[in-house]
Scaffold this motif. Structure first.
Motif, PDB file in Angstrom:
ATOM      1  N   CYS A  24      -7.821  26.832  50.616  1.00 50.39           N
ATOM      2  CA  CYS A  24      -8.315  26.999  49.243  1.00 50.39           C
ATOM      3  C   CYS A  24      -7.909  25.851  48.315  1.00 50.39           C
ATOM      4  CB  CYS A  24      -7.833  28.323  48.655  1.00 50.39           C
ATOM      5  SG  CYS A  24      -6.034  28.398  48.425  1.00 50.39           S
ATOM      6  N   SER A  25      -7.115  24.908  48.840  1.00 47.59           N
ATOM      7  CA  SER A  25      -6.642  23.738  48.079  1.00 47.59           C
ATOM      8  C   SER A  25      -5.689  24.089  46.940  1.00 47.59           C
ATOM      9  CB  SER A  25      -7.828  22.935  47.515  1.00 47.59           C
ATOM     10  OG  SER A  25      -8.612  22.415  48.569  1.00 47.59           O
ATOM     11  N   LYS A  26      -5.217  25.336  46.890  1.00 49.98           N
ATOM     12  CA  LYS A  26      -4.263  25.725  45.864  1.00 49.98           C
ATOM     13  C   LYS A  26      -2.929  25.022  46.103  1.00 49.98           C
ATOM     14  CE  LYS A  26      -1.813  29.720  43.938  1.00 49.98           C
ATOM     15  NZ  LYS A  26      -1.594  31.194  44.022  1.00 49.98           N
ATOM     16  N   LEU A  65      10.692  10.269  29.484  1.00 46.17           N
ATOM     17  CA  LEU A  65      10.200   9.472  30.601  1.00 46.17           C
ATOM     18  C   LEU A  65       8.832   9.958  31.065  1.00 46.17           C
ATOM     19  CD1 LEU A  65      13.449   9.215  32.760  1.00 46.17           C
ATOM     20  CD2 LEU A  65      12.402   7.382  31.427  1.00 46.17           C
ATOM     21  N   PRO A  66       7.983   9.047  31.533  1.00 48.27           N
ATOM     22  CA  PRO A  66       6.694   9.455  32.078  1.00 48.27           C
ATOM     23  C   PRO A  66       6.810   9.861  33.545  1.00 48.27           C
ATOM     24  CG  PRO A  66       6.833   7.075  32.084  1.00 48.27           C
ATOM     25  CD  PRO A  66       8.112   7.579  31.447  1.00 48.27           C
ATOM     26  N   LEU A  67       5.891  10.698  33.976  1.00 50.30           N
ATOM     27  CA  LEU A  67       5.803  11.077  35.391  1.00 50.30           C
ATOM     28  C   LEU A  67       4.769  10.175  36.048  1.00 50.30           C
ATOM     29  CD1 LEU A  67       6.643  13.099  37.638  1.00 50.30           C
ATOM     30  CD2 LEU A  67       4.672  14.500  36.950  1.00 50.30           C
ATOM     31  N   PHE A  68       5.206   9.355  37.016  1.00 52.37           N
ATOM     32  CA  PHE A  68       4.310   8.412  37.676  1.00 52.37           C
ATOM     33  C   PHE A  68       3.468   9.072  38.760  1.00 52.37           C
ATOM     34  CE2 PHE A  68       6.960   4.354  36.714  1.00 52.37           C
ATOM     35  CZ  PHE A  68       6.383   4.306  35.445  1.00 52.37           C
ATOM     36  N   GLY A  69       3.923  10.210  39.277  1.00 48.69           N
ATOM     37  CA  GLY A  69       3.147  10.865  40.314  1.00 48.69           C
ATOM     38  C   GLY A  69       3.892  12.022  40.945  1.00 48.69           C
ATOM     39  N   GLU A  70       3.119  12.962  41.487  1.00 46.57           N
ATOM     40  CA  GLU A  70       3.655  14.093  42.236  1.00 46.57           C
ATOM     41  C   GLU A  70       3.210  13.955  43.684  1.00 46.57           C
ATOM     42  OE1 GLU A  70       3.857  17.871  39.259  1.00 46.57           O
ATOM     43  OE2 GLU A  70       1.838  17.229  39.834  1.00 46.57           O
ATOM     44  N   ILE A  71       4.168  13.864  44.595  1.00 46.42           N
ATOM     45  CA  ILE A  71       3.863  13.684  46.010  1.00 46.42           C
ATOM     46  C   ILE A  71       4.072  15.010  46.730  1.00 46.42           C
ATOM     47  CG2 ILE A  71       4.417  12.401  48.102  1.00 46.42           C
ATOM     48  CD1 ILE A  71       5.613  10.233  46.277  1.00 46.42           C
ATOM     49  N   PRO A  72       3.062  15.507  47.417  1.00 50.13           N
ATOM     50  CA  PRO A  72       3.222  16.796  48.099  1.00 50.13           C
ATOM     51  C   PRO A  72       3.995  16.665  49.401  1.00 50.13           C
ATOM     52  CG  PRO A  72       1.053  15.894  48.556  1.00 50.13           C
ATOM     53  CD  PRO A  72       1.704  14.947  47.572  1.00 50.13           C
ATOM     54  N   MET A  73       4.470  17.792  49.915  1.00 46.78           N
ATOM     55  CA  MET A  73       5.002  17.844  51.280  1.00 46.78           C
ATOM     56  C   MET A  73       3.792  17.863  52.213  1.00 46.78           C
ATOM     57  SD  MET A  73       8.080  20.624  50.786  1.00 46.78           S
ATOM     58  CE  MET A  73       8.782  20.337  52.399  1.00 46.78           C
ATOM     59  N   MET A 110       8.056  15.897  47.261  1.00 46.24           N
ATOM     60  CA  MET A 110       8.094  17.278  47.760  1.00 46.24           C
ATOM     61  C   MET A 110       7.688  18.243  46.652  1.00 46.24           C
ATOM     62  SD  MET A 110      11.673  17.092  49.878  1.00 46.24           S
ATOM     63  CE  MET A 110      12.237  15.538  50.604  1.00 46.24           C
ATOM     64  N   SER A 111       6.732  17.826  45.864  1.00 44.47           N
ATOM     65  CA  SER A 111       6.368  18.559  44.662  1.00 44.47           C
ATOM     66  C   SER A 111       5.681  19.888  44.962  1.00 44.47           C
ATOM     67  CB  SER A 111       5.445  17.691  43.797  1.00 44.47           C
ATOM     68  OG  SER A 111       5.163  18.313  42.579  1.00 44.47           O
ATOM     69  N   TYR A 112       4.869  19.891  46.003  1.00 50.15           N
ATOM     70  CA  TYR A 112       4.103  21.109  46.327  1.00 50.15           C
ATOM     71  C   TYR A 112       3.545  20.986  47.742  1.00 50.15           C
ATOM     72  CZ  TYR A 112       0.200  17.990  45.188  1.00 50.15           C
ATOM     73  OH  TYR A 112      -0.663  16.922  45.145  1.00 50.15           O
ATOM     74  N   ILE A 113       3.017  22.105  48.236  1.00 54.89           N
ATOM     75  CA  ILE A 113       2.223  22.127  49.467  1.00 54.89           C
ATOM     76  C   ILE A 113       0.815  22.555  49.081  1.00 54.89           C
ATOM     77  CG2 ILE A 113       1.869  23.257  51.700  1.00 54.89           C
ATOM     78  CD1 ILE A 113       4.864  23.584  51.939  1.00 54.89           C
ATOM     79  N   GLN A 114      -0.166  21.837  49.589  1.00 58.89           N
ATOM     80  CA  GLN A 114      -1.544  22.191  49.256  1.00 58.89           C
ATOM     81  C   GLN A 114      -2.150  23.021  50.375  1.00 58.89           C
ATOM     82  OE1 GLN A 114      -3.981  18.887  48.067  1.00 58.89           O
ATOM     83  NE2 GLN A 114      -5.325  20.216  46.906  1.00 58.89           N
ATOM     84  N   CYS A 115      -2.655  24.203  50.021  1.00 55.96           N
ATOM     85  CA  CYS A 115      -3.262  25.100  50.998  1.00 55.96           C
ATOM     86  C   CYS A 115      -4.488  24.423  51.623  1.00 55.96           C
ATOM     87  CB  CYS A 115      -3.672  26.408  50.333  1.00 55.96           C
ATOM     88  SG  CYS A 115      -4.558  27.533  51.448  1.00 55.96           S
TER      89      CYS A 115
END
Length: 275
Positions: free
Chosen positions: A212-214, A232-240, A204-209
Motif C-alpha cells: 500500500c506504500s504506507k 536546522l533543516p532536514l535534508f532527507g529521510e532515508i527508509p530502512m 532508518m526513518s521508516y519502512i514503506q509497505c
C-alpha cells in the motif's frame, strides 16, 4: 602554517585568524568545499550516507573525494566495493584510489595489507593519521571533499574541526529520543568549535509497505521538535530498505525512489553550501 591560497576557508578568514590558524595545506591541492558527515554515536548509517552523498555529488558533475576518517572502523572501501584495492604511496605524497566515475578515496584500509587487522592506536596517533589524510594525500582539484567522521565527540572529531577547514557538518541521526539527545551533544560540540551544522539526515526513518506504500515508522521520536530546537533543516529521510542494507556500490543499483532520496540530499547539501 601551510599555503592559505589552497585552503577552502581562505576567503572567509580575517588576517588575524590566518596568523593564528593551525590548519596546514598541501600546495598541490585545491579543494573548494570540505563537508564532514558526523553522528553522535555509531551504528546509525553515517558511512553509508557519506558514500551515497559523495556518489550523488559525482553524479551532479562535481569533482569529489571522500576521506574515511573513522580510523578504527574504516568501512568506506567495502561500501564502495574496493576493499581489495590500494592507494599509492609516493615520495610526493599519497595518491588516493580513483574509481571509474572519478571519485577519489582514501582510507586506512587502502594502506594496509589486511582489512581485518585491528588498529590498536591511542588517540593522538589516530588524530595524526587523519591530519595526514588532509596534508599528505594528493587530492589535486576537488569541488567537494566529503569526510566520513568517527562517531561521537572525541579526540579525532576535535582534530578534524581544528586541523581541517570544514565548511560545515551534515549530521546523521535516527528517530529515537535517546539518539537525538546524543546528536544534540555533537551539535553543541560543533557550535563550540565554530563549525556550522548544515542540516540533518534522518536514517532508518521508516519502512514503506510494499503493497500500500504506507510509511510505517518503527521508532518514536519528534524530529520536527528536534529540528526546531536547533534551527536546522532536514535534508532527507532515508527508509530502512533491503537494497540499502545490501551495501550497494553505486546509486544506480538502488530502486528509483531510494536513489532520488540520496540525489535530493546531495542537492540540499550543495544548496546549503552555496547559500
Amino acid at each position: 602554517m601551510g599555503d592559505c591560497n589552497s585552503c577552502p576557508s581562505n576567503s572567509k578568514c580575517s588576517t588575524s585568524k590566518k596568523e593564528e590558524c593551525g590548519i596546514k595545506n598541501n600546495p598541490l591541492n585545491h579543494v573548494k568545499h570540505v563537508i564532514g558527515v558526523m553522528s553522535g554515536k555509531g551504528g546509525v548509517g553515517k558511512s553509508t550516507v557519506s558514500v551515497m552523498l559523495a556518489k550523488s555529488l559525482v553524479k551532479q558533475g562535481y569533482k569529489v573525494g571522500i576521506m574515511d576518517a573513522d580510523i578504527t572502523g574504516p568501512s568506506v572501501p567495502r561500501l564502495l566495493g574496493i576493499e581489495d584495492k590500494r592507494a599509492t604511496v609516493m615520495e610526493q605524497g599519497i595518491v588516493p584510489y580513483i574509481l571509474k566515475d572519478g571519485l577519489k578515496v582514501i582510507s586506512l584500509n587502502l594502506l594496509i595489507e589486511e582489512e581485518n587487522k585491528p588498529v590498536i592506536w591511542r588517540g593522538p596517533m589516530i588524530g595524526k593519521m587523519v591530519q595526514q589524510f588532509w596534508t599528505d594525500v594528493i587530492w589535486e582539484d576537488l569541488d567537494y571533499l566529503v569526510i566520513d567522521m568517527p562517531p561521537g565527540t572525541g579526540d579525532v572529531a576535535l582534530t578534524i574541526m581544528q586541523m581541517i577547514p570544514l565548511e560545515g557538518i551534515v549530521m546523521v541521526s535516527v528517530p529515537q529520543d535517546m539518539i537525538s539527545m546524543i546528536v544534540a551533544k555533537a551539535i553543541n560540540m560543533t557550535k563550540a568549535m565554530n563549525v556550522d551544522v548544515l542540516g540533518v539526515i534522518e536514517n532508518m526513518s521508516y519502512i514503506q509497505c510494499p503493497d500500500c506504500s504506507k510509511k510505517i515508522r518503527l521508532f518514536e521520536g519528534d524530529v520536527d521538535k528536534f529540528l526546531k530546537e536547533h534551527d536546522l533543516p532536514l535534508f532527507g529521510e532515508i527508509p530502512m530498505h533491503k537494497d540499502i542494507i545490501k551495501m550497494p556500490h553505486t546509486l544506480e543499483e538502488l530502486p528509483d525512489e531510494i536513489r532520488e532520496i540520496f540525489e535530493n540530499i546531495g542537492t540540499n547539501v550543495v544548496n546549503a553550501v552555496e547559500k
